[in-house]
Write an enzyme that holds these catalytic residues in place. Structure first.
Site, PDB file in Angstrom:
ATOM      1  N   LYS A   1      15.353   0.087   8.014  1.00 12.55           N
ATOM      2  CA  LYS A   1      14.481  -0.986   7.546  1.00 12.55           C
ATOM      3  C   LYS A   1      14.043  -0.630   6.134  1.00 12.55           C
ATOM      4  O   LYS A   1      13.328   0.350   5.927  1.00 12.55           O
ATOM      5  CB  LYS A   1      13.269  -1.122   8.475  1.00 12.55           C
ATOM      6  CG  LYS A   1      12.272  -2.189   8.056  1.00 12.55           C
ATOM      7  CD  LYS A   1      11.159  -2.294   9.088  1.00 12.55           C
ATOM      8  CE  LYS A   1      10.072  -3.236   8.652  1.00 12.55           C
ATOM      9  NZ  LYS A   1       9.019  -3.390   9.676  1.00 12.55           N
TER      10      LYS A   1
ATOM     11  N   LYS B   1      12.138  -1.210   2.618  1.00 10.07           N
ATOM     12  CA  LYS B   1      11.007  -1.878   1.998  1.00 10.07           C
ATOM     13  C   LYS B   1      11.369  -2.340   0.585  1.00 10.07           C
ATOM     14  O   LYS B   1      11.930  -1.566  -0.206  1.00 10.07           O
ATOM     15  CB  LYS B   1       9.804  -0.933   1.931  1.00 10.07           C
ATOM     16  CG  LYS B   1       9.246  -0.542   3.287  1.00 10.07           C
ATOM     17  CD  LYS B   1       8.550  -1.713   3.978  1.00 10.07           C
ATOM     18  CE  LYS B   1       7.837  -1.281   5.244  1.00 10.07           C
ATOM     19  NZ  LYS B   1       7.111  -2.406   5.890  1.00 10.07           N
TER      20      LYS B   1
ATOM     21  N   LYS C   1       3.273  -7.126  16.547  1.00 11.23           N
ATOM     22  CA  LYS C   1       2.608  -5.827  16.433  1.00 11.23           C
ATOM     23  C   LYS C   1       1.295  -5.896  17.208  1.00 11.23           C
ATOM     24  O   LYS C   1       0.535  -6.857  17.064  1.00 11.23           O
ATOM     25  CB  LYS C   1       2.340  -5.469  14.966  1.00 11.23           C
ATOM     26  CG  LYS C   1       3.615  -5.229  14.158  1.00 11.23           C
ATOM     27  CD  LYS C   1       3.299  -4.978  12.694  1.00 11.23           C
ATOM     28  CE  LYS C   1       4.592  -4.728  11.902  1.00 11.23           C
ATOM     29  NZ  LYS C   1       4.327  -4.655  10.446  1.00 11.23           N
TER      30      LYS C   1
ATOM     31  N   ASP D   1      10.963  -1.116  15.985  1.00 18.35           N
ATOM     32  CA  ASP D   1      10.600  -0.418  14.753  1.00 18.35           C
ATOM     33  C   ASP D   1       9.498   0.589  15.081  1.00 18.35           C
ATOM     34  O   ASP D   1       8.320   0.332  14.853  1.00 18.35           O
ATOM     35  CB  ASP D   1      10.134  -1.446  13.714  1.00 18.35           C
ATOM     36  CG  ASP D   1       9.752  -0.810  12.392  1.00 18.35           C
ATOM     37  OD1 ASP D   1      10.304   0.254  12.062  1.00 18.35           O
ATOM     38  OD2 ASP D   1       8.896  -1.384  11.685  1.00 18.35           O
TER      39      ASP D   1
ATOM     40  N   ASP E   1       9.312   4.127  14.237  1.00 15.85           N
ATOM     41  CA  ASP E   1       9.602   5.395  13.564  1.00 15.85           C
ATOM     42  C   ASP E   1       8.367   6.128  13.066  1.00 15.85           C
ATOM     43  O   ASP E   1       8.456   7.284  12.645  1.00 15.85           O
ATOM     44  CB  ASP E   1      10.549   5.154  12.377  1.00 15.85           C
ATOM     45  CG  ASP E   1       9.993   4.135  11.380  1.00 15.85           C
ATOM     46  OD1 ASP E   1       9.023   3.430  11.717  1.00 15.85           O
ATOM     47  OD2 ASP E   1      10.540   4.039  10.268  1.00 15.85           O
TER      48      ASP E   1
ATOM     49  N   ASP F   1       6.210 -11.904  10.095  1.00 12.66           N
ATOM     50  CA  ASP F   1       5.415 -10.751  10.517  1.00 12.66           C
ATOM     51  C   ASP F   1       3.937 -11.058  10.293  1.00 12.66           C
ATOM     52  O   ASP F   1       3.234 -11.498  11.196  1.00 12.66           O
ATOM     53  CB  ASP F   1       5.846  -9.504   9.749  1.00 12.66           C
ATOM     54  CG  ASP F   1       5.042  -8.263  10.144  1.00 12.66           C
ATOM     55  OD1 ASP F   1       4.255  -8.325  11.098  1.00 12.66           O
ATOM     56  OD2 ASP F   1       5.203  -7.219   9.482  1.00 12.66           O
TER      57      ASP F   1
ATOM     58  N   ASP G   1      12.295  -5.620   4.426  1.00 11.10           N
ATOM     59  CA  ASP G   1      10.922  -6.061   4.625  1.00 11.10           C
ATOM     60  C   ASP G   1      10.257  -6.189   3.265  1.00 11.10           C
ATOM     61  O   ASP G   1       9.987  -5.195   2.590  1.00 11.10           O
ATOM     62  CB  ASP G   1      10.163  -5.056   5.491  1.00 11.10           C
ATOM     63  CG  ASP G   1       8.753  -5.528   5.819  1.00 11.10           C
ATOM     64  OD1 ASP G   1       8.385  -6.649   5.403  1.00 11.10           O
ATOM     65  OD2 ASP G   1       8.022  -4.784   6.499  1.00 11.10           O
TER      66      ASP G   1
ATOM     67  N   ARG H   1       0.831  -1.209   0.000  1.00 16.67           N
ATOM     68  CA  ARG H   1       0.000   0.000   0.000  1.00 16.67           C
ATOM     69  C   ARG H   1       0.858   1.249   0.000  1.00 16.67           C
ATOM     70  O   ARG H   1       2.077   1.195   0.239  1.00 16.67           O
ATOM     71  CB  ARG H   1      -0.905   0.026   1.239  1.00 16.67           C
ATOM     72  CG  ARG H   1      -0.111   0.018   2.541  1.00 16.67           C
ATOM     73  CD  ARG H   1      -1.004   0.042   3.748  1.00 16.67           C
ATOM     74  NE  ARG H   1      -0.200   0.098   4.966  1.00 16.67           N
ATOM     75  CZ  ARG H   1      -0.540   0.727   6.078  1.00 16.67           C
ATOM     76  NH1 ARG H   1      -1.690   1.378   6.132  1.00 16.67           N
ATOM     77  NH2 ARG H   1       0.220   0.720   7.134  1.00 16.67           N
TER      78      ARG H   1
ATOM     79  N   SER I   1       5.142  -1.612  14.271  1.00 21.65           N
ATOM     80  CA  SER I   1       3.878  -0.893  14.319  1.00 21.65           C
ATOM     81  C   SER I   1       3.359  -0.699  12.904  1.00 21.65           C
ATOM     82  O   SER I   1       4.037  -0.985  11.921  1.00 21.65           O
ATOM     83  CB  SER I   1       4.066   0.473  14.980  1.00 21.65           C
ATOM     84  OG  SER I   1       4.885   1.298  14.161  1.00 21.65           O
TER      85      SER I   1
ATOM     86  N   GLU J   1      12.324  -9.667   6.524  1.00 16.98           N
ATOM     87  CA  GLU J   1      11.011  -9.808   7.132  1.00 16.98           C
ATOM     88  C   GLU J   1       9.966 -10.244   6.107  1.00 16.98           C
ATOM     89  O   GLU J   1       9.878  -9.675   5.021  1.00 16.98           O
ATOM     90  CB  GLU J   1      10.620  -8.454   7.736  1.00 16.98           C
ATOM     91  CG  GLU J   1       9.328  -8.435   8.505  1.00 16.98           C
ATOM     92  CD  GLU J   1       9.097  -7.086   9.176  1.00 16.98           C
ATOM     93  OE1 GLU J   1       7.962  -6.861   9.650  1.00 16.98           O
ATOM     94  OE2 GLU J   1      10.028  -6.253   9.215  1.00 16.98           O
TER      95      GLU J   1
END
Length: 368
Positions: free
Chosen positions: A160, A162, A268, A321, A323, A244, A191, A25, A296, A219
């Site tokens: 981290k 993406k 999470k 994590d 941020d 995750d 991730d 997303r 989160s 991840e």
């Protein structure tokens, strides 16, 4: 008396400084439902839930209605009867983990206030502060390299990154561009947000290993329901693999742990349904010798305060994590955790350390 007397919900939407992009997303604002629980003796507890529909399946309308339903069932209960509260919370409605998390946070805020302790101390008090990573959104390699350099300049030593949005070959170019810009001065964790299939994941990770990119962990490389596929990736690569989206509940964690399908688990609160279940997942992982990270969604400092208090309290949670509040244009929460660069510090005030009167004024202004 510490008896729950009312529940109130609010909607907020805080713009991000820059769109946040993953394989699942793109987000431009942190939308959330804020839950306020009050007790007969005048205390206020707060929780938060964002609508991360592509991960939890929860929408803004659904979270608000479910939170109100759960809260209504708790009215009249004594917050000192912890297990009764959380048993009722989780049995009131099936699923709806984000709404459950918001109510759970507010309850823990009240419970720690009743005990006269900051929540992190009430839960175990293992650490006095923690250090967060910073997330590099998935974009063109050159833009990601520039973002990584900017975050390094801001003092972040763990990034981290993406990946997983188009092809594994493009992901390799992204990591190469970042390493070319920041060298080995920062730790990189990736991730993929379920963006690869098992064989592509193994091929891509092995290329990263051969290239010497020095990736700390990867991840959720494969779809959430493909536990066998994640096990295959874990067994066929040297880089640690972290589950995750595959782990929402203690039952999910038990399956992943018994199959040795991952080397780490990302807990999470929005997936677990709050701190009460997160503690159970972490305890299971610790029993199997598997460390955890706490992460989160795109949340305000309220949700992150609850997650950080949980994470800092537990020795088996070794990575953080947190941020998301740093990505927002505005901090709407008076109190809570405080950021000093990458370091997250905790108030000595009881509970989550929120100035309830000021926060309620802000929320009612949002409501208009």
């Amino acid at each position: 008396m510490p008896i729950l007397s009312s529940i109130e919900t609010f909607r907020v939407a805080v713009p991000l400084k820059k769109p946040f992009k993953t394989a699942l997303r793109t987000v431009e604002a942190a939308e959330a439902i804020i839950v306020h629980l009050a007790t007969q003796d005048g205390r206020s507890g707060f929780g938060e839930a964002p609508p991360t529909h592509v991960i939890t399946g929860d929408t803004l309308d659904g979270i608000e209605r479910a939170a109100q339903l759960i809260g209504a069932g708790l009215i009249g209960m004594d917050i000192r009867r912890h297990e009764q509260l959380f048993d009722k919370l989780h049995k009131t409605i099936v699923g709806n983990t984000s709404a459950k998390a918001a109510v759970d946070m507010a309850l823990y805020d009240l419970i720690a206030q009743q005990a006269g302790m900051p929540l992190t101390q009430y839960l175990g008090g293992y650490r006095e502060s923690i250090e967060t990573d910073y997330t590099v959104s998935v974009n063109a390699p050159e833009e990601m390299a520039q973002d990584a350099a900017d975050y390094e300049q801001d003092g972040f030593t763990v990034l981290k990154v993406k990946v997983g949005i188009d092809t594994p070959e493009q992901d390799l170019r992204r990591i190469q561009a970042i390493r070319d810009r920041v060298g080995n001065r920062v730790t990189l964790r990736l991730d993929a947000n379920q963006g690869w299939d098992p064989k592509s994941a193994v091929r891509t990770i092995r290329k990263m290993e051969d290239a010497g990119y020095g990736i700390e962990l990867i991840e959720q490389p494969v779809p959430a329901n493909d536990i066998e596929g994640m096990k295959f990736v874990t067994e066929q690569t040297m880089t640690p693999i972290m589950a995750d989206e595959s782990v929402f509940s203690p039952v999910d964690a038990k399956r992943v742990l018994e199959m040795r399908a991952a080397d780490l688990i990302n807990i999470k609160l929005m997936k677990a349904g709050g701190i009460h279940k997160a503690l159970k997942i972490n305890a299971l992982a610790e029993t199997f010798g598997v460390p955890c990270m706490t992460g989160s969604m795109i949340e305000t400092k309220l949700g992150l305060s609850a997650a950080a208090h949980f994470a800092a309290s537990q020795p088996n949670v070794t990575r953080f994590d947190f941020d998301a509040p740093l990505m927002l244009k505005e901090d709407i929460l008076p109190g809570g955790i405080q950021y000093c660069g990458k370091t997250v510090r905790f108030s000595e005030e009881p509970g989550l350390g929120i100035d309830a009167e000021r926060f309620l004024e802000t929320l009612r202004e949002w409501r208009g």
